[in-house]
Design a protein around this motif. Structure first.
Motif, PDB file in Angstrom:
ATOM      1  N   ASP A  61       0.825  -1.207   0.000  1.00 31.67           N
ATOM      2  CA  ASP A  61       0.000   0.000   0.000  1.00 31.67           C
ATOM      3  C   ASP A  61       0.859   1.256   0.000  1.00 31.67           C
ATOM      4  N   ASN A  92      -3.138  -4.156  -1.431  1.00 33.88           N
ATOM      5  CA  ASN A  92      -4.370  -4.127  -2.217  1.00 33.88           C
ATOM      6  C   ASN A  92      -4.650  -2.761  -2.827  1.00 33.88           C
ATOM      7  N   HIS A  93      -4.247  -1.680  -2.169  1.00 33.31           N
ATOM      8  CA  HIS A  93      -4.462  -0.359  -2.759  1.00 33.31           C
ATOM      9  C   HIS A  93      -3.579  -0.134  -3.979  1.00 33.31           C
ATOM     10  N   ASN A  97      -7.669  -2.702  -5.346  1.00 33.34           N
ATOM     11  CA  ASN A  97      -8.787  -2.258  -4.524  1.00 33.34           C
ATOM     12  C   ASN A  97     -10.063  -2.028  -5.319  1.00 33.34           C
ATOM     13  N   THR A 150      -2.522  -9.927  -3.014  1.00 32.33           N
ATOM     14  CA  THR A 150      -3.621  -9.122  -3.534  1.00 32.33           C
ATOM     15  C   THR A 150      -4.510  -9.909  -4.485  1.00 32.33           C
ATOM     16  N   ALA A 155     -10.576  -6.050  -1.178  1.00 26.42           N
ATOM     17  CA  ALA A 155      -9.531  -5.789  -0.197  1.00 26.42           C
ATOM     18  C   ALA A 155      -9.103  -7.060   0.513  1.00 26.42           C
ATOM     19  N   HIS A 187      -1.201  -8.797   3.807  1.00 26.52           N
ATOM     20  CA  HIS A 187      -2.318  -9.156   4.685  1.00 26.52           C
ATOM     21  C   HIS A 187      -1.822  -9.872   5.936  1.00 26.52           C
ATOM     22  N   ASN A 205     -11.544  -7.799   5.373  1.00 24.67           N
ATOM     23  CA  ASN A 205     -10.269  -7.740   4.669  1.00 24.67           C
ATOM     24  C   ASN A 205      -9.334  -8.859   5.104  1.00 24.67           C
ATOM     25  N   HIS A 239      -1.427  -3.733   6.413  1.00 25.40           N
ATOM     26  CA  HIS A 239      -2.843  -3.802   6.054  1.00 25.40           C
ATOM     27  C   HIS A 239      -3.799  -3.336   7.147  1.00 25.40           C
ATOM     28  N   HIS A 307     -13.651  -1.267   3.771  1.00 29.98           N
ATOM     29  CA  HIS A 307     -12.654  -1.947   2.961  1.00 29.98           C
ATOM     30  C   HIS A 307     -11.452  -1.038   2.853  1.00 29.98           C
ATOM     31  N   THR A 308     -10.283  -1.556   3.097  1.00 28.04           N
ATOM     32  CA  THR A 308      -9.091  -0.723   3.050  1.00 28.04           C
ATOM     33  C   THR A 308      -8.012  -1.320   2.177  1.00 28.04           C
TER      34      THR A 308
END
Length: 308
Positions: A61, A92-93, A97, A150, A155, A187, A205, A239, A307-308
């Protein structure tokens, strides 16, 4: 290089750089730092630990939406240091995402292209998902495996069977048998599914194949316990934006989760000294944040999922 002392690591995660964007939800909510704040804070942290930390690990991220201008702002700071100091994996970002219309493949290709100097030792082609994991020897007695957890349009995370098989080989094969092993992933495999950054809500998530991953770790630890000089394992993630060190989920395995660097209200990093026998200590302490936010206390009553 032979060294009986600790390996010193600076661990940074969830920078969430917004670049030139002004409409990021987390920015409007007052959580994420501005790009200038990110660059200044990241520059200050790296300068402070230059010569003190052996390596800097980024647990994903880097960006808010995986946009080129967001990477550019972070890379402008990293470019002041040699790439061999850093290890990086996606979050994930960066690649997956839900709030972006671009495909996972397109965003992953961008991550690989822009972050290439910080992604050593690849087993596969740059265009393939099997580009991860990679393994890097940080020292003669420490080896790191960088993973991609990811997934497209969510997320949530997953390692998948190919990576799980390579993790098993990394941990239980002969090549790294005499080394302390570090796994770097975005994660958190052992965190509470209902806890995110202080929000006591179900945010969904999770790492979907966490049970399979943890079974491999338990197998490794059981085999190490039978040896006269066991080599331990450290799992590093991000995360959740929560700084946490867990030595109880699997005795002999240390799980470390870095705080969200990009948040105005969290600590910026985790700095640890690791010893080959599995012992560790934090170093280079930082002053705790003096602020708190009403969102943390009340959002669970008004937002069913985050969700992040």
């Amino acid at each position: 290089m032979a060294n009986d002392g600790p390996l010193r690591l600076l661990i940074i995660s969830d920078i969430h750089c917004i670049g030139v964007s002004r409409l990021a939800f987390s920015r409007l909510a007052g959580d994420v730092k501005s790009t200038k704040e990110v660059q200044a804070g990241l520059g200050a942290a790296l300068a402070r630990f230059r010569g003190r930390a052996d390596h800097v690990l980024f647990a994903g991220d880097f960006t808010e939406n995986g946009k080129p201008h967001q990477y550019d702002a972070v890379l402008e700071v990293l470019a002041q240091y040699g790439p061999e100091w850093f290890c990086a994996i996606p979050g994930n970002h960066d690649t997956a995402n839900v709030n972006n219309i671009e495909s996972w493949n397109g965003r992953m290709r961008r991550f690989k292209q822009l972050m290439e100097p910080y992604l050593p030792g690849f087993p596969g082609e740059r265009g393939a998902k099997e580009y991860f994991p990679y393994v890097r020897r940080l020292r003669c007695d420490f080896a790191l495996m960088g993973l991609d957890t990811t997934l497209a349009r969510t997320a949530q995370g997953r390692l998948g069977e190919p990576q799980l098989a390579l993790i098993d080989e990394f941990l239980n094969g002969d090549e790294y048998a005499r080394m302390h092993k570090i796994i770097l992933m975005h994660h958190d495999a052992v965190g509470q599914a209902k806890l995110f950054n202080g929000f006591e809500i179900h945010y969904g998530n999770i790492l979907l194949d966490a049970a399979d991953f943890l079974d491999i770790l338990k197998k490794h630890e059981a085999s190490e316990r039978a040896k006269p000089a066991p080599r331990r394992l450290t799992v590093i993630s991000g995360h959740t934006h929560l700084k946490r060190i867990d030595t109880e989920s699997i005795p002999g395995v240390t799980f470390m989760t870095a705080p969200g660097f990009g948040s105005r209200f969290e600590e910026d990093f985790l700095a640890v000294e690791l010893y080959p026998d599995g012992s560790f200590a934090e170093f280079g302490g930082q002053a705790p944040r003096g602020k708190s936010r009403m969102l943390r206390k009340y959002v669970k009553y008004i937002v069913p999922k985050i969700h992040t």
